[in-house]
Design a protein around this motif. Structure first.
Motif, PDB file in Angstrom:
ATOM      1  N   LEU A  48     -33.568  57.347   2.370  1.00  0.00           N
ATOM      2  CA  LEU A  48     -33.114  57.557   3.750  1.00  0.00           C
ATOM      3  C   LEU A  48     -33.113  56.263   4.568  1.00  0.00           C
ATOM      4  CD1 LEU A  48     -34.829  60.967   4.582  1.00  0.00           C
ATOM      5  CD2 LEU A  48     -32.378  60.535   4.359  1.00  0.00           C
ATOM      6  N   VAL A  49     -34.097  55.382   4.338  1.00  0.00           N
ATOM      7  CA  VAL A  49     -34.157  54.141   5.114  1.00  0.00           C
ATOM      8  C   VAL A  49     -32.940  53.261   4.830  1.00  0.00           C
ATOM      9  CG1 VAL A  49     -35.525  52.045   5.559  1.00  0.00           C
ATOM     10  CG2 VAL A  49     -36.669  54.231   5.205  1.00  0.00           C
ATOM     11  N   ALA A  50     -32.338  53.422   3.664  1.00  0.00           N
ATOM     12  CA  ALA A  50     -31.158  52.627   3.314  1.00  0.00           C
ATOM     13  C   ALA A  50     -29.980  52.927   4.227  1.00  0.00           C
ATOM     14  CB  ALA A  50     -30.765  52.874   1.858  1.00  0.00           C
ATOM     15  N   LEU A  51     -30.012  54.048   4.925  1.00  0.00           N
ATOM     16  CA  LEU A  51     -28.929  54.384   5.849  1.00  0.00           C
ATOM     17  C   LEU A  51     -28.883  53.465   7.062  1.00  0.00           C
ATOM     18  CD1 LEU A  51     -29.090  58.280   5.756  1.00  0.00           C
ATOM     19  CD2 LEU A  51     -27.289  56.823   4.811  1.00  0.00           C
ATOM     20  N   THR A  52     -29.848  52.568   7.190  1.00  0.00           N
ATOM     21  CA  THR A  52     -29.792  51.586   8.281  1.00  0.00           C
ATOM     22  C   THR A  52     -28.608  50.627   8.117  1.00  0.00           C
ATOM     23  OG1 THR A  52     -31.412  50.246   7.052  1.00  0.00           O
ATOM     24  CG2 THR A  52     -32.247  51.645   8.839  1.00  0.00           C
ATOM     25  N   ILE A  53     -27.962  50.635   6.951  1.00  0.00           N
ATOM     26  CA  ILE A  53     -26.747  49.819   6.809  1.00  0.00           C
ATOM     27  C   ILE A  53     -25.649  50.313   7.746  1.00  0.00           C
ATOM     28  CG2 ILE A  53     -27.197  49.208   4.408  1.00  0.00           C
ATOM     29  CD1 ILE A  53     -24.857  51.235   3.774  1.00  0.00           C
ATOM     30  N   LEU A  54     -25.779  51.540   8.232  1.00  0.00           N
ATOM     31  CA  LEU A  54     -24.778  52.065   9.165  1.00  0.00           C
ATOM     32  C   LEU A  54     -24.689  51.219  10.431  1.00  0.00           C
ATOM     33  CD1 LEU A  54     -25.406  55.907   8.830  1.00  0.00           C
ATOM     34  CD2 LEU A  54     -23.314  54.671   8.233  1.00  0.00           C
ATOM     35  N   LEU A  55     -25.739  50.495  10.749  1.00  0.00           N
ATOM     36  CA  LEU A  55     -25.704  49.615  11.924  1.00  0.00           C
ATOM     37  C   LEU A  55     -24.627  48.555  11.750  1.00  0.00           C
ATOM     38  CD1 LEU A  55     -29.560  49.207  12.182  1.00  0.00           C
ATOM     39  CD2 LEU A  55     -28.132  50.538  13.734  1.00  0.00           C
ATOM     40  N   GLY A  56     -24.573  47.971  10.564  1.00  0.00           N
ATOM     41  CA  GLY A  56     -23.525  46.997  10.290  1.00  0.00           C
ATOM     42  C   GLY A  56     -22.153  47.636  10.218  1.00  0.00           C
ATOM     43  N   HIS A  57     -22.085  48.844   9.706  1.00  0.00           N
ATOM     44  CA  HIS A  57     -20.807  49.537   9.614  1.00  0.00           C
ATOM     45  C   HIS A  57     -20.259  49.865  11.004  1.00  0.00           C
ATOM     46  CE1 HIS A  57     -21.734  50.999   5.246  1.00  0.00           C
ATOM     47  NE2 HIS A  57     -21.732  49.695   5.374  1.00  0.00           N
ATOM     48  N   VAL A  58     -21.152  50.184  11.921  1.00  0.00           N
ATOM     49  CA  VAL A  58     -20.708  50.438  13.299  1.00  0.00           C
ATOM     50  C   VAL A  58     -20.076  49.182  13.884  1.00  0.00           C
ATOM     51  CG1 VAL A  58     -21.508  50.912  15.638  1.00  0.00           C
ATOM     52  CG2 VAL A  58     -22.355  52.294  13.737  1.00  0.00           C
ATOM     53  N   VAL A  59     -20.715  48.040  13.647  1.00  0.00           N
ATOM     54  CA  VAL A  59     -20.176  46.773  14.160  1.00  0.00           C
ATOM     55  C   VAL A  59     -18.776  46.524  13.605  1.00  0.00           C
ATOM     56  CG1 VAL A  59     -20.461  44.267  14.122  1.00  0.00           C
ATOM     57  CG2 VAL A  59     -22.438  45.732  14.533  1.00  0.00           C
ATOM     58  N   ALA A  60     -18.604  46.685  12.308  1.00  0.00           N
ATOM     59  CA  ALA A  60     -17.299  46.445  11.686  1.00  0.00           C
ATOM     60  C   ALA A  60     -16.243  47.390  12.228  1.00  0.00           C
ATOM     61  CB  ALA A  60     -17.416  46.603  10.169  1.00  0.00           C
ATOM     62  N   THR A  61     -16.615  48.647  12.412  1.00  0.00           N
ATOM     63  CA  THR A  61     -15.644  49.638  12.862  1.00  0.00           C
ATOM     64  C   THR A  61     -15.244  49.399  14.308  1.00  0.00           C
ATOM     65  OG1 THR A  61     -16.653  51.237  11.355  1.00  0.00           O
ATOM     66  CG2 THR A  61     -15.181  52.100  13.045  1.00  0.00           C
ATOM     67  N   VAL A  62     -16.188  49.047  15.150  1.00  0.00           N
ATOM     68  CA  VAL A  62     -15.874  48.780  16.565  1.00  0.00           C
ATOM     69  C   VAL A  62     -14.914  47.604  16.668  1.00  0.00           C
ATOM     70  CG1 VAL A  62     -16.852  47.960  18.733  1.00  0.00           C
ATOM     71  CG2 VAL A  62     -17.984  49.799  17.474  1.00  0.00           C
ATOM     72  N   LEU A  63     -15.132  46.564  15.873  1.00  0.00           N
ATOM     73  CA  LEU A  63     -14.221  45.421  15.897  1.00  0.00           C
ATOM     74  C   LEU A  63     -12.823  45.824  15.442  1.00  0.00           C
ATOM     75  CD1 LEU A  63     -16.544  42.627  14.454  1.00  0.00           C
ATOM     76  CD2 LEU A  63     -15.783  42.897  16.811  1.00  0.00           C
ATOM     77  N   MET A  64     -12.774  46.661  14.416  1.00  0.00           N
ATOM     78  CA  MET A  64     -11.482  47.117  13.911  1.00  0.00           C
ATOM     79  C   MET A  64     -10.802  48.037  14.910  1.00  0.00           C
ATOM     80  SD  MET A  64      -9.273  47.119  11.483  1.00  0.00           S
ATOM     81  CE  MET A  64      -7.903  48.115  10.879  1.00  0.00           C
ATOM     82  N   ALA A  65     -11.567  48.829  15.645  1.00  0.00           N
ATOM     83  CA  ALA A  65     -11.002  49.810  16.571  1.00  0.00           C
ATOM     84  C   ALA A  65     -10.235  49.161  17.706  1.00  0.00           C
ATOM     85  CB  ALA A  65     -12.112  50.688  17.132  1.00  0.00           C
ATOM     86  N   ARG A  66     -10.443  47.870  17.916  1.00  0.00           N
ATOM     87  CA  ARG A  66      -9.670  47.176  18.947  1.00  0.00           C
ATOM     88  C   ARG A  66      -8.189  47.158  18.599  1.00  0.00           C
ATOM     89  NH1 ARG A  66     -13.425  41.752  19.783  1.00  0.00           N
ATOM     90  NH2 ARG A  66     -15.298  42.802  20.598  1.00  0.00           N
ATOM     91  N   ARG A  67      -7.911  47.169  17.270  1.00  0.00           N
ATOM     92  CA  ARG A  67      -6.517  47.134  16.835  1.00  0.00           C
ATOM     93  C   ARG A  67      -6.015  48.518  16.429  1.00  0.00           C
ATOM     94  NH1 ARG A  67      -8.714  43.152  13.526  1.00  0.00           N
ATOM     95  NH2 ARG A  67      -8.135  44.370  11.685  1.00  0.00           N
ATOM     96  N   GLU A  68      -6.902  49.342  15.911  1.00  0.00           N
ATOM     97  CA  GLU A  68      -6.504  50.643  15.389  1.00  0.00           C
ATOM     98  C   GLU A  68      -7.551  51.687  15.778  1.00  0.00           C
ATOM     99  OE1 GLU A  68      -4.745  53.448  14.370  1.00  0.00           O
ATOM    100  OE2 GLU A  68      -3.650  51.866  13.287  1.00  0.00           O
ATOM    101  N   ARG A  69      -7.223  52.519  16.770  1.00  0.00           N
ATOM    102  CA  ARG A  69      -8.200  53.488  17.283  1.00  0.00           C
ATOM    103  C   ARG A  69      -8.515  54.579  16.268  1.00  0.00           C
ATOM    104  NH1 ARG A  69      -9.792  52.913  22.273  1.00  0.00           N
ATOM    105  NH2 ARG A  69      -8.621  51.603  23.716  1.00  0.00           N
ATOM    106  N   ARG A  70      -7.614  54.826  15.335  1.00  0.00           N
ATOM    107  CA  ARG A  70      -7.879  55.829  14.314  1.00  0.00           C
ATOM    108  C   ARG A  70      -9.079  55.437  13.453  1.00  0.00           C
ATOM    109  NH1 ARG A  70      -4.078  59.721  12.928  1.00  0.00           N
ATOM    110  NH2 ARG A  70      -2.152  59.663  14.156  1.00  0.00           N
ATOM    111  N   ALA A  71      -9.361  54.143  13.369  1.00  0.00           N
ATOM    112  CA  ALA A  71     -10.487  53.677  12.562  1.00  0.00           C
ATOM    113  C   ALA A  71     -11.807  54.222  13.118  1.00  0.00           C
ATOM    114  CB  ALA A  71     -10.518  52.149  12.530  1.00  0.00           C
ATOM    115  N   LEU A  72     -11.961  54.176  14.434  1.00  0.00           N
ATOM    116  CA  LEU A  72     -13.193  54.652  15.050  1.00  0.00           C
ATOM    117  C   LEU A  72     -13.335  56.162  14.869  1.00  0.00           C
ATOM    118  CD1 LEU A  72     -15.682  53.901  16.672  1.00  0.00           C
ATOM    119  CD2 LEU A  72     -14.354  54.240  18.768  1.00  0.00           C
ATOM    120  N   ARG A  73     -12.231  56.879  15.007  1.00  0.00           N
ATOM    121  CA  ARG A  73     -12.279  58.329  14.835  1.00  0.00           C
ATOM    122  C   ARG A  73     -12.639  58.701  13.395  1.00  0.00           C
ATOM    123  NH1 ARG A  73      -6.751  61.175  15.833  1.00  0.00           N
ATOM    124  NH2 ARG A  73      -6.976  59.916  17.737  1.00  0.00           N
TER     125      ARG A  73
END
Length: 465
Positions: A158-183
């Motif tokens: 379960l502690v390995a799910l902390t990688i989601l913090l980095g995934h949130v960062v990547a997705t937010v950056l991508m969402a600037r160009r493509e909002r479907r990515a965040l959804r």
């Protein structure tokens, strides 16, 4: 390269407590494993189930027990290269994959029969699948694959799910160009996390029993963790320095890798300031692939030729050579006092006679002493454990149940082996008083042999007066 490094002398170090737990629980039937998970170690249930099936196919030798972790680290090295190629290019990908293979911790936990290696593999695969999903955010098939990967990761650790913090960062950056990515990311993440709620609740109810020994980290812990994480101070310094060199690339990929490398330790440190501490470096091995990707990018940008890359890799290999050598010693996996299960087993076999009984003292760090000695004894050697009322398996637990009245459990065996932790001249003195009193009245200590971390004594029945 990672496969060769992790497989080299894989059977050199003796099994340690956590590995013996894996062997003990995974050796039980599926029904018994499920019953055990109701009481303890629910968060490792998926791993035990996988290892049960693996052992049915390949046996329970040291190599067989550790091979899934070895293969996992090799697979992670490939994924590090694939991620590095997507983010920084081909040369950085090769550098990153090779650097990952050279990290001493990769070899160390590629040789441990525990879920950490597999968790590193699945966490890195989740990052790779996220990048593929972000390439085509309209593809629900890719988001579904990513979501199921998160579920598998949570089932492993379960502690390995902390990688989601980095995934949130990547997705937010991508969402600037493509909002479907965040959804797509939010739906995939929430879908995966919802499926893990029962495991989280079960783990939460057992956490005080399983992690009571982990100390609350102070500020120094945030510094001290890095040499432990890499299993080498020199290697940690070299890779972190190369990762800092990658900062001059100023690519959009840098925030993702930096978040994956740095945020999990910080968040786990904060979460460990309460009643329960989760701050164990083993839980944060999932950050090593991100460090390798960044270091590979830094090395590729700092050198203009493959000759320079080869020379740098050779230097890093030399820096970690001493640690790599230590990690393959007989007691290299023992975090505390070494416990020589092999030596204890050899002493018993040297003087063994059919009908012998045994008593194990499981007090202290060597609380799997019985399983450790039993593992290294021949399978056809059976020793009745004198004071055992119910085995750990029968208890659906990791701990057995002992006789409340020791005198009633003695069958006047002619010879009893006494195996206790530490080196002592009075083995009986280490036992609970009620057990020691009964044995002193009926048995003599014929002799003892001492090995690192364990003393083996032979008790013989006193002649009738």
């Amino acid at each position: 390269m990672a496969l060769a490094a992790a497989a080299f002398r894989i059977n050199g170090p003796q099994l340690v407590t956590d590995e013996l737990v894996t062997w003990d629980v995974a050796s039980r039937s599926f029904g018994d494993i499920l019953a055990t998970l109701h009481n303890v170690d629910a968060v490792h249930g998926a791993y035990y189930m996988l290892m049960h099936g693996w052992m049915m196919l390949f046996g329970d030798s040291v190599v067989a027990l550790r091979l899934p972790s070895t293969l996992s680290m090799a697979g992670t090295a490939a994924l590090v290269a694939l991620i590095g190629r997507r983010l920084f290019g081909q040369r950085a990908a090769m550098c990153g994959g090779l650097l990952f293979a050279l990290i001493p911790a990769v070899s160390r936990f590629g040789q441990e029969a525990r879920s950490y290696g597999l968790a590193v593999l699945v966490a890195t695969l989740a990052t790779f699948l996220l990048l593929r999903a972000l390439d085509k955010p309209r593809s629900w098939g890719r988001w579904t694959g990513y979501s199921f990967c998160l579920v598998f990761l949570g089932l492993l650790h379960l502690v390995a799910l902390t990688i989601l913090l980095g995934h949130v960062v990547a997705t937010v950056l991508m969402a600037r160009r493509e909002r479907r990515a965040l959804r797509g990311f939010c739906l995939a993440m929430l879908g995966g996390l919802v499926l893990l709620v029962p495991l989280v609740l079960a783990g939460r109810s057992q956490v005080s029993r399983q992690l009571w020994y982990v100390p609350r980290p102070d500020l120094w812990g945030l510094v001290d963790i890095w040499p432990k994480l890499f299993a080498s101070s020199m290697c940690a310094g070299a890779l972190i320095a190369l990762a800092l060199v990658a900062a001059k690339e100023r690519r959009q990929a840098l925030p993702l890798c930096a978040a994956l490398a740095v945020l999990p330790p910080l968040v786990v440190w904060v979460a460990s300031q309460g009643d329960i501490s989760y701050f164990r470096f083993q839980y944060l091995l999932i950050t090593l692939p991100a460090w390798a990707v960044l270091a590979g990018a830094g090395l590729a940008s700092a050198t203009t030729s493959w000759t320079g890359v080869t020379a740098a890799l050779a230097v890093i290999a030399v820096l970690g050579l001493s640690d790599q050598t230590k990690l393959r010693g007989e007691f290299a996996h023992h975090d505390d006092v070494p416990t020589d299960y092999v030596g204890a087993g050899e002493t018993i076999m040297k003087y063994y006679r059919p009908g012998d009984a045994v008593i194990y003292n499981r007090n202290g760090p060597a609380w799997m002493l019985d399983q450790g000695v039993r593992y290294y004894l021949p399978r056809d050697v059976t020793l009745r454990e004198v004071f055992l009322a119910a085995s750990a398996d029968e208890q659906s637990d990791l701990f057995p149940l002992y006789c409340p009245e020791p005198a009633r459990c003695l069958n006047r065996e002619a010879r009893i082996w006494l195996v206790v932790p530490g080196n002592t001249w009075d083995s009986l003195g280490t036992l609970p008083p009620n057990q020691a009193q009964v044995l002193r009245a009926q048995y003599d200590n014929y002799g003892s042999e001492r090995h690192p971390g364990v003393t083996v004594s032979l008790l013989t029945l006193k002649p009738p007066k």
